[in-house]
Each structure stands twice: as structure tokens, then as C-alpha cells.
Design a protein around this motif. Structure first.
Motif, PDB file in Angstrom:
ATOM      1  N   GLY B  31       0.839  -1.178   0.000  1.00  0.00           N
ATOM      2  CA  GLY B  31       0.000   0.000   0.000  1.00  0.00           C
ATOM      3  C   GLY B  31       0.876   1.231   0.000  1.00  0.00           C
ATOM      4  N   LEU B  32       0.280   2.373  -0.209  1.00  0.00           N
ATOM      5  CA  LEU B  32       1.084   3.590  -0.332  1.00  0.00           C
ATOM      6  C   LEU B  32       0.290   4.821   0.097  1.00  0.00           C
ATOM      7  CD1 LEU B  32       3.976   3.957  -2.065  1.00  0.00           C
ATOM      8  CD2 LEU B  32       2.482   5.594  -3.165  1.00  0.00           C
ATOM      9  N   TYR B  33       1.013   5.776   0.685  1.00  0.00           N
ATOM     10  CA  TYR B  33       0.419   7.071   1.012  1.00  0.00           C
ATOM     11  C   TYR B  33       1.030   8.118   0.089  1.00  0.00           C
ATOM     12  CZ  TYR B  33      -0.174   4.623   5.514  1.00  0.00           C
ATOM     13  OH  TYR B  33      -0.476   3.716   6.502  1.00  0.00           O
ATOM     14  N   MET B  48      -4.529   7.494   0.437  1.00  0.00           N
ATOM     15  CA  MET B  48      -3.907   6.230   0.776  1.00  0.00           C
ATOM     16  C   MET B  48      -4.431   5.166  -0.183  1.00  0.00           C
ATOM     17  SD  MET B  48      -4.050   4.247   4.448  1.00  0.00           S
ATOM     18  CE  MET B  48      -5.829   4.205   4.569  1.00  0.00           C
ATOM     19  N   LEU B  49      -3.546   4.365  -0.724  1.00  0.00           N
ATOM     20  CA  LEU B  49      -3.909   3.277  -1.608  1.00  0.00           C
ATOM     21  C   LEU B  49      -3.557   1.977  -0.914  1.00  0.00           C
ATOM     22  CD1 LEU B  49      -2.272   4.796  -4.808  1.00  0.00           C
ATOM     23  CD2 LEU B  49      -4.711   4.796  -4.255  1.00  0.00           C
TER      24      LEU B  49
END
Lengths: 118, 109
Positions: B31-33, B48-49
Motif C-alpha cells: 500500500g502507499l500514502y 492512501m492506496l
């Protein structure tokens, strides 16, 4: 709901002095992390506190220390300041402590404290 | 340890143009921000993903997560001067939040 508050916003200190920075997290957040940001190094992790306990520490000398109080407010202290300590110091608050690999940290940052050491 | 690399490091675009910023992870990306930072100020949480293939949009900013490529992209449509700043990607590392190197965006009229 108030955001993350950092005080002071700006500081000028001379080499050898010490400094204390303060961070008040979002109400209900128990995790506070500190970062140093410089043009050359980007965001560098200093340490994280959760429920008054230091959970993790970055690769900084012992001159950098911190603590967290029972109301989750946190302070960061730098002793024997060096010119290279000039930076923007950011704190982030979150509900949970980070690094769990579960993508639920969702950290919110303060405006930062700009420290200049002369 | 996991590292996030962003490209390009710097971007100068004319107002109204589209642009893309990439964030590539050295390890599996769960995940990523994405954050935006105005010069000398704090980071503003953008989005956020959490899942591979996920795509989110906020106003004129769209972010996608490509799990297989260990990469995320941030796309800005019809850029405006208000989009100027530093964009940083972040991820949950094994014991702390880690951040990318940042992309400095300038938008001129």
C-alpha cells in the motif's frame, strides 16, 4: 478537530546550546513520530512514541532524545547543537504506531519547527 | 530495508498541463500514502492506496497502485499554481513509516 500542533515554528540557536521542541498530536492519537528534513537527506526518521514508550528509533546520535507524556504530547530534545542540526523538524501523529505493515498508519503532520543553528 | 524512489526529482510545467509523478519501491508494496508539502511546511495527507490496482481521485489528482510493478503513480490533470509543492510517497516499513525522496513541482502561468 484540531490538527497536530508544533511549537515553536522557528528557532535560532548557537552551536553547543540545547533545544526542546514540542508536539501536540490530534486528540485521541497515541502515536507521535519525529522526523528531520533537510534538502540533502530528505525525511529522516528520528523516533516514535506510543503510549509514553519509545517504540522505535532511527540512526541519530544520542544527542537527540524525546519523550511522551500521559496526554500524548511529545517533546524532542537536541543537546550540544551542531551546525548540521539545522533542519525542519516534523512530528506526525496517528492512532496506531507505524511499521505494522498493514497500511493503517495514516499519519498526520504538524507544520514543523524550523531550527537554525549558527 | 525498504526504500522508495520517486521520479522525476523535479518538474516544471506550464499551468494547464498534465503531469505524472512515480514512486517505486525496492520491496513488495502492500500500500502507499501520498503527501504534499508546501515549501518549509508540514506534510498534507492526500490519499492512501491499499490494494493492488486501486485508483483514487481527489479533485484533479489521481493516484494508482501497481502492486506487480511495486510502483505508484500520481497524476495531476490541468495543473494549477496551487498544485506547486513537494510531493512525497510513503509506506509502512517493517518498523516505521518510510518516505520517498520527493518530487518538487513548479507550475508557471
Amino acid at each position: 478537530k484540531a490538527g497536530v500542533t508544533q511549537t515553536p515554528r522557528y528557532l535560532i540557536k548557537t552551536r553547543g546550546q540545547q533545544v526542546t521542541l514540542s508536539c501536540s498530536p490530534i486528540s485521541g492519537h497515541r502515536s507521535v513520530s519525529w522526523y528531520q528534513q533537510t534538502p540533502g537527506q530528505g525525511l529522516q526518521f528520528l523516533f516514535e512514541y506510543f503510549s509514553e514508550t519509545q517504540r522505535n528509533k532511527g540512526n541519530f546520535p544520542g544527542r537527540f532524545s524525546g519523550r511522551q507524556f500521559s496526554n500524548s504530547r511529545s517533546e524532542m530534545n537536541v543537546s550540544t547543537l551542531e551546525l548540521g542540526d539545522s533542519a525542519l523538524y516534523l512530528c506526525a501523529s496517528s492512532l496506531v504506531f507505524s511499521g505494522q505493515g498493514t497500511m493503517n498508519t495514516e499519519a498526520f503532520f504538524g507544520q514543523g519547527t524550523r531550527l537554525t543553528v549558527v | 530495508s525498504q526504500e522508495l524512489e520517486q521520479s522525476p526529482q523535479s518538474l516544471i510545467v506550464q499551468e494547464g498541463k498534465n503531469l505524472t509523478i512515480n514512486c517505486t519501491s525496492s520491496k513488495t508494496l502492500y500500500g502507499l500514502y501520498w503527501y504534499k508539502q508546501k515549501y518549509g511546511e508540514g506534510l498534507i495527507f492526500l490519499m492512501m492506496l491499499q490494494k493492488g490496482g486501486e485508483e483514487k481521485s481527489h479533485e484533479k489528482i489521481t493516484a494508482k497502485l501497481d502492486e506487480k510493478k511495486q510502483q505508484s503513480s500520481l497524476h495531476i490533470t490541468a495543473s494549477q499554481p496551487s498544485h506547486a509543492g513537494i510531493y512525497l510517497c510513503g509506506a509502512d516499513g517493517t518498523d516505521k513509516l518510510i518516505f520517498g525522496t520527493g518530487t518538487r513541482l513548479q507550475v508557471f502561468p
